[in-house]
Design a protein around this motif. Structure first.
Motif, short mmCIF file in Angstrom:
data_model
loop_
_atom_site.label_atom_id
_atom_site.label_comp_id
_atom_site.label_asym_id
_atom_site.label_seq_id
_atom_site.Cartn_x
_atom_site.Cartn_y
_atom_site.Cartn_z
N GLY A 77 10.56 13.25 -4.98
CA GLY A 77 10.93 13.16 -3.73
C GLY A 77 9.95 12.07 -2.99
N ASP A 78 9.35 12.57 -1.75
CA ASP A 78 8.54 11.48 -1.11
C ASP A 78 7.08 11.12 -1.48
N ALA A 79 6.54 11.69 -2.71
CA ALA A 79 5.33 11.49 -2.94
C ALA A 79 4.78 9.99 -3.08
N GLU A 80 3.68 9.89 -2.51
CA GLU A 80 3.20 8.57 -2.70
C GLU A 80 2.34 8.13 -3.96
N PRO A 81 2.81 6.93 -4.42
CA PRO A 81 1.90 6.92 -5.79
C PRO A 81 0.36 6.57 -5.48
N ILE A 82 -0.43 7.05 -6.49
CA ILE A 82 -1.71 7.16 -6.24
C ILE A 82 -2.43 6.01 -7.22
N GLU A 83 -3.20 5.11 -6.55
CA GLU A 83 -4.12 4.01 -7.14
C GLU A 83 -5.16 4.42 -7.97
N ILE A 84 -5.46 3.98 -9.04
CA ILE A 84 -6.36 4.38 -9.83
C ILE A 84 -7.71 3.04 -9.93
N GLY A 85 -9.06 3.26 -9.66
CA GLY A 85 -9.80 2.21 -9.68
C GLY A 85 -10.41 1.60 -8.63
#
Length: 85
Positions: A77-85
């Motif tokens: 659904g509306d989940a935000e992408p997670i940035e790694i690093g």
């Protein structure tokens, strides 16, 4: 053919007369054409068996591929992408 040489008869009524004639004409070398023909037939049968196994396994793979799900995966659904690093 370990321990099976006693089953082979080189004389008697059950021996093919054509083989006896070939052996008498050239000794063991007289049987060489028969051995070559047998070798070719066995090799052809072995290749045939390999192609049969390859064909059956390919067919099984195709049938299993049709059983896989297709289409886009269902998202959350509306989940935000997670940035790694």
């Amino acid at each position: 053919m370990a321990d099976r040489s006693a089953l082979l008869q080189s004389s008697g009524p059950s021996v093919d007369p054509r083989i006896v004639v070939m052996e008498q004409q050239g000794g063991i070398a007289g049987l060489l054409p028969l051995w070559q023909q047998l070798k070719i037939e066995v090799e052809a049968q072995a290749y045939s068996d390999v192609f049969l196994v390859a064909g059956v396994s390919t067919l099984a793979g195709v049938l299993l591929a049709f059983a896989l799900r297709s289409g886009k995966p269902k998202g959350g659904g509306d989940a935000e992408p997670i940035e790694i690093g």
